[in-house]
Design a protein around this motif. Structure first.
Motif, PDB file in Angstrom:
ATOM      1  N   GLN A  64     -47.891  -1.072   3.431  1.00  0.00           N
ATOM      2  CA  GLN A  64     -46.647  -2.051   3.488  1.00  0.00           C
ATOM      3  C   GLN A  64     -47.408  -3.399   3.458  1.00  0.00           C
ATOM      4  OE1 GLN A  64     -46.558   0.684   5.232  1.00  0.00           O
ATOM      5  NE2 GLN A  64     -44.514   1.404   5.546  1.00  0.00           N
ATOM      6  N   ALA A  65     -48.804  -3.368   3.504  1.00  0.00           N
ATOM      7  CA  ALA A  65     -49.438  -4.623   3.580  1.00  0.00           C
ATOM      8  C   ALA A  65     -49.135  -5.733   2.543  1.00  0.00           C
ATOM      9  CB  ALA A  65     -50.940  -4.430   3.765  1.00  0.00           C
ATOM     10  N   ALA A  66     -48.934  -6.987   3.065  1.00  0.00           N
ATOM     11  CA  ALA A  66     -48.689  -7.995   1.751  1.00  0.00           C
ATOM     12  C   ALA A  66     -49.898  -8.365   1.214  1.00  0.00           C
ATOM     13  CB  ALA A  66     -47.835  -9.261   2.585  1.00  0.00           C
ATOM     14  N   LYS A  67     -49.491  -8.490  -0.323  1.00  0.00           N
ATOM     15  CA  LYS A  67     -50.707  -9.066  -1.003  1.00  0.00           C
ATOM     16  C   LYS A  67     -50.524 -10.151  -1.673  1.00  0.00           C
ATOM     17  CE  LYS A  67     -52.724  -4.732  -0.858  1.00  0.00           C
ATOM     18  NZ  LYS A  67     -53.745  -4.435   0.144  1.00  0.00           N
ATOM     19  N   ALA A  68     -51.641 -10.912  -2.300  1.00  0.00           N
ATOM     20  CA  ALA A  68     -51.345 -11.993  -2.832  1.00  0.00           C
ATOM     21  C   ALA A  68     -50.155 -12.203  -3.621  1.00  0.00           C
ATOM     22  CB  ALA A  68     -52.791 -12.756  -3.531  1.00  0.00           C
ATOM     23  N   GLY A  69     -49.647 -13.384  -3.829  1.00  0.00           N
ATOM     24  CA  GLY A  69     -48.442 -13.474  -4.612  1.00  0.00           C
ATOM     25  C   GLY A  69     -47.380 -13.056  -4.204  1.00  0.00           C
ATOM     26  N   ASP A  70     -47.100 -12.068  -3.028  1.00  0.00           N
ATOM     27  CA  ASP A  70     -45.968 -11.466  -2.478  1.00  0.00           C
ATOM     28  C   ASP A  70     -44.919 -12.522  -1.921  1.00  0.00           C
ATOM     29  OD1 ASP A  70     -46.804  -8.986  -3.577  1.00  0.00           O
ATOM     30  OD2 ASP A  70     -47.217  -8.251  -1.719  1.00  0.00           O
ATOM     31  N   THR A  71     -43.604 -12.495  -2.000  1.00  0.00           N
ATOM     32  CA  THR A  71     -42.870 -13.174  -1.219  1.00  0.00           C
ATOM     33  C   THR A  71     -42.626 -12.460   0.168  1.00  0.00           C
ATOM     34  OG1 THR A  71     -42.025 -14.430  -3.265  1.00  0.00           O
ATOM     35  CG2 THR A  71     -40.644 -14.637  -1.137  1.00  0.00           C
ATOM     36  N   VAL A  72     -42.908 -13.160   1.304  1.00  0.00           N
ATOM     37  CA  VAL A  72     -42.656 -12.595   2.671  1.00  0.00           C
ATOM     38  C   VAL A  72     -41.521 -13.325   3.512  1.00  0.00           C
ATOM     39  CG1 VAL A  72     -44.771 -11.040   2.457  1.00  0.00           C
ATOM     40  CG2 VAL A  72     -44.850 -13.639   3.437  1.00  0.00           C
ATOM     41  N   ARG A  73     -41.173 -12.693   4.493  1.00  0.00           N
ATOM     42  CA  ARG A  73     -40.272 -13.396   5.565  1.00  0.00           C
ATOM     43  C   ARG A  73     -41.505 -13.209   6.564  1.00  0.00           C
ATOM     44  NH1 ARG A  73     -35.920 -10.784   5.003  1.00  0.00           N
ATOM     45  NH2 ARG A  73     -35.137 -12.363   3.568  1.00  0.00           N
ATOM     46  N   ILE A  74     -41.457 -14.291   7.297  1.00  0.00           N
ATOM     47  CA  ILE A  74     -42.490 -14.261   8.617  1.00  0.00           C
ATOM     48  C   ILE A  74     -41.640 -14.770   9.806  1.00  0.00           C
ATOM     49  CG2 ILE A  74     -44.681 -14.624   7.253  1.00  0.00           C
ATOM     50  CD1 ILE A  74     -44.418 -17.539   8.209  1.00  0.00           C
ATOM     51  N   MET A  75     -41.971 -14.321  11.136  1.00  0.00           N
ATOM     52  CA  MET A  75     -41.340 -14.685  12.321  1.00  0.00           C
ATOM     53  C   MET A  75     -42.398 -15.369  13.236  1.00  0.00           C
ATOM     54  SD  MET A  75     -39.435 -12.442  15.106  1.00  0.00           S
ATOM     55  CE  MET A  75     -37.838 -12.009  14.045  1.00  0.00           C
ATOM     56  N   GLU A  76     -41.841 -16.441  14.058  1.00  0.00           N
ATOM     57  CA  GLU A  76     -42.797 -17.055  14.996  1.00  0.00           C
ATOM     58  C   GLU A  76     -43.082 -15.802  16.024  1.00  0.00           C
ATOM     59  OE1 GLU A  76     -42.875 -21.343  16.844  1.00  0.00           O
ATOM     60  OE2 GLU A  76     -40.931 -20.355  17.184  1.00  0.00           O
ATOM     61  N   THR A  77     -44.363 -16.123  16.553  1.00  0.00           N
ATOM     62  CA  THR A  77     -44.818 -15.167  17.670  1.00  0.00           C
ATOM     63  C   THR A  77     -45.765 -15.936  18.721  1.00  0.00           C
ATOM     64  OG1 THR A  77     -45.414 -12.986  18.065  1.00  0.00           O
ATOM     65  CG2 THR A  77     -46.589 -14.183  16.229  1.00  0.00           C
ATOM     66  N   ARG A  78     -46.219 -15.299  19.492  1.00  0.00           N
ATOM     67  CA  ARG A  78     -47.016 -15.770  20.290  1.00  0.00           C
ATOM     68  C   ARG A  78     -48.343 -15.889  19.742  1.00  0.00           C
ATOM     69  NH1 ARG A  78     -50.606 -11.907  22.228  1.00  0.00           N
ATOM     70  NH2 ARG A  78     -49.987  -9.616  21.888  1.00  0.00           N
ATOM     71  N   PRO A  79     -49.350 -16.582  20.287  1.00  0.00           N
ATOM     72  CA  PRO A  79     -50.679 -16.810  19.555  1.00  0.00           C
ATOM     73  C   PRO A  79     -51.496 -15.473  19.640  1.00  0.00           C
ATOM     74  CG  PRO A  79     -50.401 -18.695  21.145  1.00  0.00           C
ATOM     75  CD  PRO A  79     -49.092 -17.648  21.505  1.00  0.00           C
ATOM     76  N   LEU A  80     -51.748 -15.127  18.540  1.00  0.00           N
ATOM     77  CA  LEU A  80     -52.290 -13.707  18.220  1.00  0.00           C
ATOM     78  C   LEU A  80     -53.879 -14.100  18.077  1.00  0.00           C
ATOM     79  CD1 LEU A  80     -49.756 -12.172  15.923  1.00  0.00           C
ATOM     80  CD2 LEU A  80     -50.129 -11.696  18.243  1.00  0.00           C
ATOM     81  N   ALA A  81     -54.296 -15.171  17.616  1.00  0.00           N
ATOM     82  CA  ALA A  81     -55.785 -15.743  17.270  1.00  0.00           C
ATOM     83  C   ALA A  81     -55.689 -16.931  17.381  1.00  0.00           C
ATOM     84  CB  ALA A  81     -56.290 -14.998  16.095  1.00  0.00           C
ATOM     85  N   LYS A  82     -56.935 -17.778  17.317  1.00  0.00           N
ATOM     86  CA  LYS A  82     -56.725 -19.277  17.243  1.00  0.00           C
ATOM     87  C   LYS A  82     -55.857 -19.659  16.407  1.00  0.00           C
ATOM     88  CE  LYS A  82     -60.385 -22.805  16.514  1.00  0.00           C
ATOM     89  NZ  LYS A  82     -61.573 -23.099  16.181  1.00  0.00           N
ATOM     90  N   THR A  83     -55.665 -19.225  15.122  1.00  0.00           N
ATOM     91  CA  THR A  83     -54.749 -20.164  14.247  1.00  0.00           C
ATOM     92  C   THR A  83     -53.640 -19.219  13.749  1.00  0.00           C
ATOM     93  OG1 THR A  83     -56.161 -19.067  12.472  1.00  0.00           O
ATOM     94  CG2 THR A  83     -56.743 -21.550  12.996  1.00  0.00           C
ATOM     95  N   VAL A  84     -53.498 -17.923  14.490  1.00  0.00           N
ATOM     96  CA  VAL A  84     -52.414 -17.208  13.913  1.00  0.00           C
ATOM     97  C   VAL A  84     -51.488 -17.145  14.914  1.00  0.00           C
ATOM     98  CG1 VAL A  84     -51.794 -14.757  13.353  1.00  0.00           C
ATOM     99  CG2 VAL A  84     -54.111 -15.512  12.799  1.00  0.00           C
ATOM    100  N   ARG A  85     -50.075 -17.742  14.547  1.00  0.00           N
ATOM    101  CA  ARG A  85     -49.004 -17.841  15.392  1.00  0.00           C
ATOM    102  C   ARG A  85     -47.677 -17.253  14.632  1.00  0.00           C
ATOM    103  NH1 ARG A  85     -52.894 -19.515  17.490  1.00  0.00           N
ATOM    104  NH2 ARG A  85     -53.043 -21.282  18.895  1.00  0.00           N
ATOM    105  N   TRP A  86     -47.732 -16.713  13.529  1.00  0.00           N
ATOM    106  CA  TRP A  86     -46.709 -15.894  13.014  1.00  0.00           C
ATOM    107  C   TRP A  86     -47.140 -14.423  12.453  1.00  0.00           C
ATOM    108  CZ3 TRP A  86     -42.367 -18.996  11.655  1.00  0.00           C
ATOM    109  CH2 TRP A  86     -42.608 -20.451  11.713  1.00  0.00           C
ATOM    110  N   ARG A  87     -46.013 -13.933  12.212  1.00  0.00           N
ATOM    111  CA  ARG A  87     -46.165 -12.396  11.852  1.00  0.00           C
ATOM    112  C   ARG A  87     -45.246 -11.831  10.736  1.00  0.00           C
ATOM    113  NH1 ARG A  87     -42.425  -8.861  14.198  1.00  0.00           N
ATOM    114  NH2 ARG A  87     -41.328  -9.776  16.081  1.00  0.00           N
ATOM    115  N   VAL A  88     -45.867 -10.936   9.687  1.00  0.00           N
ATOM    116  CA  VAL A  88     -45.031 -10.776   8.806  1.00  0.00           C
ATOM    117  C   VAL A  88     -44.086  -9.724   9.075  1.00  0.00           C
ATOM    118  CG1 VAL A  88     -44.959  -9.672   6.384  1.00  0.00           C
ATOM    119  CG2 VAL A  88     -46.960 -11.245   7.034  1.00  0.00           C
TER     120      VAL A  88
END
Length: 96
Positions: A64-88
């Motif tokens: 189910q991993a998203a690839k380049a060109g896919d349209t995705v819905r993301i949700m805000e979440t707690r900080p998962l890494a230095k720059t990652v604040r969203w999840r698919v």
């Protein structure tokens, strides 16, 4: 008392921001870069202005991993890494 705690947790989760965008890069292991496009009318001239912001989101593993060109819905979440604040959360449309 426990019931109010669970309902508070549900309302907190419901307040998380959700956005829809296009995956522009999937070169990282667990992360994808997503372009969020917003359009608004210019305050003086009224012309439609387009602004793009890139955010990084945690991508699900496996088929189910998203690839380049896919349209995705993301949700805000707690900080998962230095720059990652969203999840698919969902893949709306696969790239052609």
């Amino acid at each position: 008392m426990a019931e109010t705690t669970s309902s508070t947790a549900d309302s907190t989760r419901a307040r998380r921001k959700t956005r829809q965008g296009v995956v522009v890069s999937d070169k990282m292991d667990k992360t994808v870069t997503i372009a969020l496009v917003r359009r608004y009318a210019h305050p003086v001239y009224g012309k439609q202005v387009t602004r793009t912001k890139k955010v990084k989101a945690r991508n699900s593993e496996g088929e189910q991993a998203a690839k380049a060109g896919d349209t995705v819905r993301i949700m805000e979440t707690r900080p998962l890494a230095k720059t990652v604040r969203w999840r698919v959360t969902a893949i709306v449309e696969r790239a052609k």
